[in-house]
Design a protein around this motif. Structure first.
Motif, PDB file in Angstrom:
ATOM      1  N   LEU A 354      -3.313   3.063  15.182  1.00 41.79           N
ATOM      2  CA  LEU A 354      -3.618   2.455  13.896  1.00 41.79           C
ATOM      3  C   LEU A 354      -5.114   2.562  13.614  1.00 41.79           C
ATOM      4  CD1 LEU A 354      -2.748   0.786  11.433  1.00 41.79           C
ATOM      5  CD2 LEU A 354      -3.136  -1.271  12.805  1.00 41.79           C
ATOM      6  N   GLN A 355      -5.440   3.154  12.473  1.00 40.86           N
ATOM      7  CA  GLN A 355      -6.837   3.325  12.083  1.00 40.86           C
ATOM      8  C   GLN A 355      -7.256   2.305  11.030  1.00 40.86           C
ATOM      9  OE1 GLN A 355      -9.215   5.442  13.247  1.00 40.86           O
ATOM     10  NE2 GLN A 355     -10.667   4.443  11.876  1.00 40.86           N
ATOM     11  N   SER A 356      -6.371   2.043  10.038  1.00 46.31           N
ATOM     12  CA  SER A 356      -6.753   1.142   8.958  1.00 46.31           C
ATOM     13  C   SER A 356      -5.505   0.592   8.280  1.00 46.31           C
ATOM     14  CB  SER A 356      -7.631   1.870   7.936  1.00 46.31           C
ATOM     15  OG  SER A 356      -8.028   1.003   6.904  1.00 46.31           O
ATOM     16  N   ARG A 357      -5.652  -0.614   7.724  1.00 49.49           N
ATOM     17  CA  ARG A 357      -4.602  -1.248   6.931  1.00 49.49           C
ATOM     18  C   ARG A 357      -5.121  -1.475   5.513  1.00 49.49           C
ATOM     19  NH1 ARG A 357      -0.638  -4.343  10.040  1.00 49.49           N
ATOM     20  NH2 ARG A 357      -1.177  -4.317  12.269  1.00 49.49           N
ATOM     21  N   TRP A 358      -4.172  -1.476   4.555  1.00 47.95           N
ATOM     22  CA  TRP A 358      -4.491  -1.858   3.183  1.00 47.95           C
ATOM     23  C   TRP A 358      -3.352  -2.731   2.662  1.00 47.95           C
ATOM     24  CZ3 TRP A 358      -2.280  -0.216  -1.691  1.00 47.95           C
ATOM     25  CH2 TRP A 358      -2.960  -0.729  -2.801  1.00 47.95           C
ATOM     26  N   ASN A 359      -3.620  -4.016   2.535  1.00 50.13           N
ATOM     27  CA  ASN A 359      -2.665  -4.998   1.988  1.00 50.13           C
ATOM     28  C   ASN A 359      -1.365  -5.082   2.776  1.00 50.13           C
ATOM     29  OD1 ASN A 359      -4.486  -5.519  -0.028  1.00 50.13           O
ATOM     30  ND2 ASN A 359      -3.435  -4.338  -1.598  1.00 50.13           N
ATOM     31  N   TRP A 360      -1.384  -4.784   4.063  1.00 49.94           N
ATOM     32  CA  TRP A 360      -0.144  -4.799   4.833  1.00 49.94           C
ATOM     33  C   TRP A 360      -0.408  -5.451   6.193  1.00 49.94           C
ATOM     34  CZ3 TRP A 360       3.481   0.075   5.107  1.00 49.94           C
ATOM     35  CH2 TRP A 360       4.783  -0.354   5.365  1.00 49.94           C
ATOM     36  N   PRO A 361      -0.690  -6.739   6.215  1.00 54.69           N
ATOM     37  CA  PRO A 361      -0.978  -7.381   7.507  1.00 54.69           C
ATOM     38  C   PRO A 361       0.268  -7.677   8.332  1.00 54.69           C
ATOM     39  CG  PRO A 361      -1.101  -8.991   5.742  1.00 54.69           C
ATOM     40  CD  PRO A 361      -0.849  -7.656   5.078  1.00 54.69           C
ATOM     41  N   LEU A 431       3.505   4.319   3.613  1.00 51.76           N
ATOM     42  CA  LEU A 431       3.484   3.576   2.360  1.00 51.76           C
ATOM     43  C   LEU A 431       4.568   2.510   2.344  1.00 51.76           C
ATOM     44  CD1 LEU A 431       3.001   6.496  -0.188  1.00 51.76           C
ATOM     45  CD2 LEU A 431       1.247   5.027   0.809  1.00 51.76           C
ATOM     46  N   ALA A 432       4.223   1.353   1.788  1.00 49.84           N
ATOM     47  CA  ALA A 432       5.197   0.274   1.628  1.00 49.84           C
ATOM     48  C   ALA A 432       6.035   0.516   0.382  1.00 49.84           C
ATOM     49  CB  ALA A 432       4.482  -1.075   1.541  1.00 49.84           C
ATOM     50  N   ARG A 433       7.164  -0.158   0.307  1.00 48.51           N
ATOM     51  CA  ARG A 433       8.097   0.000  -0.804  1.00 48.51           C
ATOM     52  C   ARG A 433       7.452  -0.478  -2.100  1.00 48.51           C
ATOM     53  NH1 ARG A 433      13.169   0.933  -0.143  1.00 48.51           N
ATOM     54  NH2 ARG A 433      13.040   0.205   2.030  1.00 48.51           N
ATOM     55  N   PRO A 434       7.514   0.313  -3.183  1.00 43.58           N
ATOM     56  CA  PRO A 434       6.920  -0.122  -4.460  1.00 43.58           C
ATOM     57  C   PRO A 434       7.711  -1.257  -5.091  1.00 43.58           C
ATOM     58  CG  PRO A 434       8.066   1.970  -4.740  1.00 43.58           C
ATOM     59  CD  PRO A 434       8.076   1.672  -3.264  1.00 43.58           C
ATOM     60  N   ARG A 435       7.124  -1.855  -6.145  1.00 45.92           N
ATOM     61  CA  ARG A 435       7.773  -2.991  -6.796  1.00 45.92           C
ATOM     62  C   ARG A 435       9.123  -2.603  -7.374  1.00 45.92           C
ATOM     63  NH1 ARG A 435       2.293  -3.432  -8.345  1.00 45.92           N
ATOM     64  NH2 ARG A 435       1.280  -5.340  -7.590  1.00 45.92           N
ATOM     65  N   ILE A 436       9.200  -1.447  -7.996  1.00 48.52           N
ATOM     66  CA  ILE A 436      10.475  -0.938  -8.516  1.00 48.52           C
ATOM     67  C   ILE A 436      10.951   0.133  -7.552  1.00 48.52           C
ATOM     68  CG2 ILE A 436      11.641   0.191 -10.418  1.00 48.52           C
ATOM     69  CD1 ILE A 436      10.717  -2.654 -10.983  1.00 48.52           C
ATOM     70  N   ASN A 437      11.992  -0.186  -6.812  1.00 42.04           N
ATOM     71  CA  ASN A 437      12.473   0.739  -5.788  1.00 42.04           C
ATOM     72  C   ASN A 437      13.048   1.989  -6.439  1.00 42.04           C
ATOM     73  OD1 ASN A 437      12.993   1.652  -3.241  1.00 42.04           O
ATOM     74  ND2 ASN A 437      14.969   0.624  -3.077  1.00 42.04           N
TER      75      ASN A 437
END
Length: 698
Positions: A354-361, A431-437
């Motif tokens: 793991l190098q970096s996170r963005w809004n995904w703790p 990438l995390a799942r977007p608001r509209i799947n």
């Protein structure tokens, strides 16, 4: 008053009819080959002339005048549509076309409603409702037409925008006047006779503007802008929403009876609450954007806008910006509107970490984040993994063992984008799942693949810069080490000479005092050398300042006289611009070289005299000397030495230190006859000016 306004209306509309008829004939009789834009312009001019004539003959509120007004608006709408279609980028998406078709539908509805007004003359309620509907449709068309005028002007190429400025300004003036007229009529519930009468003179003033635009005969080239289309559609949607509220509220007032006021309040309150709930919702905006791009545009992405946003996110400078690797994740996630993401990069052993996170703790990344087949799989195939399809076993040609279980087991993981640079995996963005799947289509895959390669090049460049910076730090350390080692060698030589002399003069009290002072000076220099070796040493050399040369040389001679015989024949009382520490270091190198080149019985001579506006400090020896070839090609090169076991650093460092003080180092030598090194330093400016004046007086 009414008679005067009626005459103004007749004369104004008559003049406008004549002017637009003249424009129509002029355009029709031009000998140039007419294209579709010119044909549509002729049609619009003719219909405008017919409209003005019908008002001058039948009056502003007659059925024929209302019908002619609809035809006039239809003619100018066709002109703008043809102008858009024949320009560059004529294969525009449906979003722009649908606005034109919607306004055309409004005009058709306006004609139908106008035709119903005489039919409903026997029913006041129905006639009133038809009149209000016609008025609202006219307001709606004026708003939409102004939006399209702004759209056409905004999407035109900057170099051709001047060619359509006049006709777009004329059309904007026509529909702005109409919008004000209809809005005031709606609010006051009666037509403004003054504005209605002045409509004809206003149109007569617009005719010369269109004539001037036709004289220019500029080729209009338009290029559709996705962002302008979005803004236009949004404006139309807002205008339509407000006008829909007005129409429905008016209809409820007409047909609602005793409960009209309650129905109006309930409707307005409900629609306002719905708008307040839906418009701020990020999920609603994402859904709306997906549906809009899917149904109204040929392509999902505006590639120019996406690329500008991508480069701005990656390259945003400043102390308040996010770290580079976090910006990498955000730049890719913003493309698919993913709310979060992480970046995995290979370590020195080639394993992903793991190098970096963005809004995904919340996502748990194990220390061993990949399997043995993960890196080879992505390097060989470069596949973008869609985890929903992988979980449903709908993906072929993917080795399931190459995908770690922790990725598949987390329901929020949506896609994995490999960052491949010249067949080497630079990292993976999860990438995390977007608001509209939704599923990834071919355009998503192409966009992410291109962006992944670009990001991989950025990561590879960042890693190269880091390696280069590390190599530069080692190089700087080695450079300092070389100078320090040379200075240590000089100190060892001095201490060795001091030890030999102590065997002969140890009983002399004066020698003992000088020896203690010399040892203290050597210890101080050694501590200074250790400080120079430290990577935390940020001390900078002092700037040159006025220094008394005689006092400085006398101090140096006192320190060195225990090591070797040193003489001086002339030391002028001069003031030089120099750093005493660096001068001491330079002369230390030169004197030590002279001692090494001389025998025990040969003294070293040190002089200082003025040379023009400089101070010349000479160090002479009668030692072995150097050849002219060695002086020319090797003396001032690092690691080149004529002495056995020499480092070849002293002369190079001495010249570098002299140049740092705006000075220079000169050398004269002859094999078997000795060498003369001359340090040239600038005189202190105030002293130099005084001495020049004294010489002129003398």
């Amino acid at each position: 008053m009414v008679t005067i306004l009626s005459q103004i209306s007749i004369l104004g509309h008559g003049l406008a009819a004549a002017l637009f008829a003249a424009l129509t004939i002029w355009q029709f009789q031009r000998k140039t080959e007419r294209n579709r834009t010119q044909q549509s312009l002729i049609l619009a001019l003719a219909l405008t002339s017919f409209w003005a004539l019908s008002i001058a003959v039948e009056g502003a509120f007659s059925p024929i005048s209302n019908f002619a007004e609809s035809l006039r608006n239809m003619g100018w709408l066709i002109f703008m549509f043809v102008l858009l279609r024949v320009g560059e980028g004529r294969h525009q998406p449906t979003a722009v076309n649908i606005i034109y078709f919607a306004l055309a539908f409004v005009l058709i509805g306006q004609i139908v409603v106008d035709s119903l007004i005489p039919i409903f003359a026997g029913s006041p309620r129905l006639a009133s409702m038809a009149a209000y509907t016609s008025l609202v449709l006219r307001m709606l068309f004026a708003v939409g037409a102004l939006v399209l005028v702004h759209n056409l002007y905004s999407i035109s190429a900057p170099e051709t925008r001047g060619g359509i400025r006049l006709p777009m300004a004329a059309l904007a003036a026509i529909w702005t006047y109409d919008l004000n007229l209809f809005t005031i009529t709606y609010l006051t519930q009666q037509f403004s006779l003054e504005l209605t009468a002045m409509r004809g003179p206003a149109m007569a003033c617009i005719a010369p503007i269109l004539a001037l635009a036709s004289v220019r005969n500029t080729e209009w080239r338009l290029k559709l802008s996705r962002s302008v289309a979005f803004r236009s559609l949004s404006l139309v949607a807002i205008g339509g929403y407000l006008l829909m509220m007005i129409v429905i509220a008016t209809a409820l007032q007409i047909i609602g009876g005793d409960y009209a006021r309650l129905a109006q309040i309930s409707f307005l309150f409900g629609t306002s609450v719905a708008a307040l709930l839906l418009l701020p919702s990020g999920k609603f905006r994402a859904w709306f954007k997906v549906k809009l791009a899917k149904n109204f545009f040929q392509h999902r992405y505006d590639y120019r806008a996406e690329w500008i946003r991508f480069t701005d996110t990656i390259g945003r400078p400043g102390s308040d910006s996010a770290p580079f690797h976090e910006r990498v994740v955000k730049a890719i996630a913003d493309i698919t509107e993913s709310p979060a993401g992480i970046l995995l990069m290979p370590d020195d052993a080639g394993r992903l970490t793991l190098q970096s996170r963005w809004n995904w703790p919340t996502i748990h990344v194990p220390s061993r984040a990949c399997t043995t087949g993960t890196v080879p799989f992505f390097e060989e195939t470069g596949h973008i993994i869609e985890f929903d399809a992988l979980r449903a076993d709908k993906v072929d040609q993917i080795d399931a063992s190459a995908i770690p279980e922790w990725m598949t087991n987390d329901p929020q993981t949506w896609a994995a984008v490999p960052l491949v640079h010249f067949d080497r995996l630079a990292g993976i963005v999860l990438l995390a799942r977007p608001r509209i799947n939704r599923t990834l289509d071919w355009e998503d895959l192409d966009m992410l693949r291109v962006v992944g390669r670009q990001v991989a090049s950025y990561l590879a460049e960042a890693r190269s810069q880091e390696s280069l910076s590390e190599a530069q730090r080692f190089d700087e350390f080695n450079r300092r080490m070389a100078f320090v080692m040379h200075d240590i060698k000089n100190l060892v030589s001095q201490l060795s000479l001091l030890a030999r002399n102590a065997e002969r003069h140890a009983d002399n009290p004066e020698f003992q005092a000088d020896m203690i002072a010399t040892l203290q000076d050597s210890a101080g220099k050694m501590n200074g050398l250790l400080e120079r070796l430290s990577q935390h040493n940020k001390a900078k050399p002092e700037e040159p300042k006025p220094v008394k040369v005689a006092a400085l040389l006398q101090s140096i001679i006192e320190k060195k006289r225990l090591l070797h015989a040193i003489e001086s024949s002339q030391i002028d009382d001069l003031t030089a611009m120099a750093d005493p520490t660096r001068v001491d270091q330079i002369l230390g190198h030169l004197i030590q070289n002279a001692i090494d080149a001389s025998t025990d019985g040969q003294p070293i001579l040190i002089n200082a005299r003025r040379r023009d506006l400089s101070v010349a400090i000479e160090v002479l020896d009668r030692g072995v000397g150097m050849s002219s070839e060695f002086i020319r090609s090797q003396l001032f090169k690092p690691f080149a030495s004529s002495k056995d076991g020499g480092f070849g650093i002293g002369a190079f460092e001495a010249r570098s230190l002299a140049m740092a003080m705006n000075g220079r180092l000169e050398v004269e030598s002859k094999e078997g006859a000795g060498s003369r090194f001359t340090l040239i330093l600038p005189l202190a400016s105030h002293l130099a000016d005084d001495e020049i004046v004294n010489e002129r007086v003398a």
